[in-house]
Design a protein around this motif. Structure first.
Motif, PDB file in Angstrom:
ATOM      1  N   LEU A  97       0.828  -1.213   0.000  1.00  0.00           N
ATOM      2  CA  LEU A  97       0.000   0.000   0.000  1.00  0.00           C
ATOM      3  C   LEU A  97       0.860   1.260   0.000  1.00  0.00           C
ATOM      4  N   ARG A  98       1.961   1.235   0.753  1.00  0.00           N
ATOM      5  CA  ARG A  98       2.904   2.372   0.717  1.00  0.00           C
ATOM      6  C   ARG A  98       3.432   2.569  -0.705  1.00  0.00           C
ATOM      7  N   ASP A  99       3.836   1.474  -1.329  1.00  0.00           N
ATOM      8  CA  ASP A  99       4.359   1.540  -2.689  1.00  0.00           C
ATOM      9  C   ASP A  99       3.321   2.075  -3.680  1.00  0.00           C
ATOM     10  N   LEU A 100       2.048   1.839  -3.388  1.00  0.00           N
ATOM     11  CA  LEU A 100       0.962   2.297  -4.259  1.00  0.00           C
ATOM     12  C   LEU A 100       0.543   3.745  -3.965  1.00  0.00           C
ATOM     13  N   GLY A 101       1.164   4.357  -2.961  1.00  0.00           N
ATOM     14  CA  GLY A 101       0.896   5.763  -2.667  1.00  0.00           C
ATOM     15  C   GLY A 101      -0.134   6.042  -1.594  1.00  0.00           C
ATOM     16  N   ALA A 102      -0.599   5.032  -0.901  1.00  0.00           N
ATOM     17  CA  ALA A 102      -1.542   5.266   0.194  1.00  0.00           C
ATOM     18  C   ALA A 102      -0.827   5.993   1.332  1.00  0.00           C
ATOM     19  N   GLU A 103      -1.552   6.856   2.030  1.00  0.00           N
ATOM     20  CA  GLU A 103      -0.975   7.592   3.155  1.00  0.00           C
ATOM     21  C   GLU A 103      -1.561   7.196   4.503  1.00  0.00           C
ATOM     22  N   TRP A 104      -2.796   6.735   4.506  1.00  0.00           N
ATOM     23  CA  TRP A 104      -3.464   6.385   5.764  1.00  0.00           C
ATOM     24  C   TRP A 104      -4.075   4.993   5.664  1.00  0.00           C
ATOM     25  N   LEU A 105      -3.769   4.159   6.636  1.00  0.00           N
ATOM     26  CA  LEU A 105      -4.346   2.816   6.717  1.00  0.00           C
ATOM     27  C   LEU A 105      -5.186   2.743   7.980  1.00  0.00           C
ATOM     28  N   HIS A 106      -6.466   2.520   7.810  1.00  0.00           N
ATOM     29  CA  HIS A 106      -7.425   2.459   8.913  1.00  0.00           C
ATOM     30  C   HIS A 106      -7.771   0.997   9.203  1.00  0.00           C
ATOM     31  N   VAL A 107      -8.073   0.693  10.452  1.00  0.00           N
ATOM     32  CA  VAL A 107      -8.574  -0.623  10.815  1.00  0.00           C
ATOM     33  C   VAL A 107      -9.495  -0.490  12.020  1.00  0.00           C
ATOM     34  N   ASP A 108     -10.582  -1.220  12.004  1.00  0.00           N
ATOM     35  CA  ASP A 108     -11.464  -1.357  13.160  1.00  0.00           C
ATOM     36  C   ASP A 108     -11.257  -2.756  13.701  1.00  0.00           C
ATOM     37  N   TYR A 109     -11.287  -2.894  15.013  1.00  0.00           N
ATOM     38  CA  TYR A 109     -11.120  -4.220  15.599  1.00  0.00           C
ATOM     39  C   TYR A 109     -11.809  -4.272  16.950  1.00  0.00           C
ATOM     40  N   GLU A 110     -12.112  -5.487  17.359  1.00  0.00           N
ATOM     41  CA  GLU A 110     -12.722  -5.721  18.669  1.00  0.00           C
ATOM     42  C   GLU A 110     -11.637  -5.656  19.743  1.00  0.00           C
ATOM     43  N   PRO A 111     -12.013  -5.353  20.980  1.00  0.00           N
ATOM     44  CA  PRO A 111     -11.020  -5.182  22.046  1.00  0.00           C
ATOM     45  C   PRO A 111     -10.031  -6.333  22.194  1.00  0.00           C
ATOM     46  N   HIS A 112     -10.474  -7.565  21.998  1.00  0.00           N
ATOM     47  CA  HIS A 112      -9.557  -8.699  22.184  1.00  0.00           C
ATOM     48  C   HIS A 112      -8.463  -8.759  21.111  1.00  0.00           C
ATOM     49  N   LEU A 113      -8.585  -7.964  20.048  1.00  0.00           N
ATOM     50  CA  LEU A 113      -7.574  -7.934  18.991  1.00  0.00           C
ATOM     51  C   LEU A 113      -6.639  -6.730  19.099  1.00  0.00           C
ATOM     52  N   GLU A 114      -6.800  -5.909  20.130  1.00  0.00           N
ATOM     53  CA  GLU A 114      -5.978  -4.704  20.250  1.00  0.00           C
ATOM     54  C   GLU A 114      -4.490  -5.020  20.318  1.00  0.00           C
ATOM     55  N   GLU A 115      -4.103  -6.020  21.089  1.00  0.00           N
ATOM     56  CA  GLU A 115      -2.687  -6.361  21.202  1.00  0.00           C
ATOM     57  C   GLU A 115      -2.106  -6.757  19.834  1.00  0.00           C
ATOM     58  N   PHE A 116      -2.838  -7.554  19.080  1.00  0.00           N
ATOM     59  CA  PHE A 116      -2.371  -7.949  17.754  1.00  0.00           C
ATOM     60  C   PHE A 116      -2.146  -6.724  16.872  1.00  0.00           C
ATOM     61  N   TYR A 117      -3.149  -5.860  16.758  1.00  0.00           N
ATOM     62  CA  TYR A 117      -3.024  -4.716  15.861  1.00  0.00           C
ATOM     63  C   TYR A 117      -2.010  -3.687  16.354  1.00  0.00           C
ATOM     64  N   ARG A 118      -1.861  -3.540  17.657  1.00  0.00           N
ATOM     65  CA  ARG A 118      -0.864  -2.592  18.186  1.00  0.00           C
ATOM     66  C   ARG A 118       0.536  -3.168  18.132  1.00  0.00           C
ATOM     67  N   GLU A 119       0.718  -4.348  18.715  1.00  0.00           N
ATOM     68  CA  GLU A 119       2.058  -4.922  18.867  1.00  0.00           C
ATOM     69  C   GLU A 119       2.581  -5.567  17.588  1.00  0.00           C
ATOM     70  N   ALA A 120       1.787  -6.376  16.938  1.00  0.00           N
ATOM     71  CA  ALA A 120       2.252  -7.105  15.756  1.00  0.00           C
ATOM     72  C   ALA A 120       2.199  -6.258  14.481  1.00  0.00           C
ATOM     73  N   CYS A 121       1.293  -5.268  14.461  1.00  0.00           N
ATOM     74  CA  CYS A 121       1.083  -4.538  13.213  1.00  0.00           C
ATOM     75  C   CYS A 121       1.419  -3.053  13.290  1.00  0.00           C
ATOM     76  N   GLY A 122       1.583  -2.506  14.495  1.00  0.00           N
ATOM     77  CA  GLY A 122       1.997  -1.120  14.640  1.00  0.00           C
ATOM     78  C   GLY A 122       0.915  -0.062  14.573  1.00  0.00           C
ATOM     79  N   PHE A 123      -0.346  -0.454  14.672  1.00  0.00           N
ATOM     80  CA  PHE A 123      -1.431   0.521  14.637  1.00  0.00           C
ATOM     81  C   PHE A 123      -1.541   1.257  15.967  1.00  0.00           C
ATOM     82  N   GLU A 124      -1.871   2.536  15.890  1.00  0.00           N
ATOM     83  CA  GLU A 124      -2.171   3.337  17.072  1.00  0.00           C
ATOM     84  C   GLU A 124      -3.686   3.321  17.261  1.00  0.00           C
TER      85      GLU A 124
END
Length: 134
Positions: A97-124
């Motif tokens: 997506l970076r290579d394609l020129g995207a600037e913002w990557l959004h994701v919605d997730y349930e509370p039990h997935l917060e660690e995965f998206y924060r720690e493994a994927c780097g989402f704030e």
């Protein structure tokens, strides 16, 4: 010995194979979905993980036609979970997506997935709203 897992971006999608993975990962009945057509029409990119030729992980990003993309359908086969595959497919997709020129990557997730998206994927985490329409 662990099985080698290959991650591919924008690979040719087999509708039945992806429909089976999606049904297993999200715990719903199998329904054949026209994934290849859907991804070509609505997604900016997608990534899959393959083990022995079998699709064992998947994620895609739909977009607004501009700089924003939205992560959807992160899925890993139950017999391949907790091996870092989800993080690897998200990382491969993010790089594409970076290579394609995207600037913002959004994701919605349930509370039990917060660690995965924060720690493994780097989402704030951010505040977001959700309205069920159906």
């Amino acid at each position: 010995m662990p099985t080698l897992v290959e991650v591919r971006v924008r690979f040719p999608v087999d509708d039945e194979e992806l429909s089976l993975l999606h049904a297993e990962a999200f715990g719903h009945e199998f329904t054949l979905v026209p994934w290849a057509e859907r991804l070509q029409r609505h997604s900016r990119s997608w990534a899959g993980a393959f083990s022995g030729g079998r699709l064992v992980g998947f994620v895609h990003a739909v977009w607004d036609g501009g700089k924003h993309v939205f992560l959807l359908d992160t899925a890993v086969a139950s017999d391949h979970r907790h091996r870092g595959i989800g993080g690897r497919v998200v990382a491969a997709l993010t790089e594409d997506l970076r290579d394609l020129g995207a600037e913002w990557l959004h994701v919605d997730y349930e509370p039990h997935l917060e660690e995965f998206y924060r720690e493994a994927c780097g989402f704030e985490p951010t505040r977001a709203g959700l309205l069920r329409l159906g």
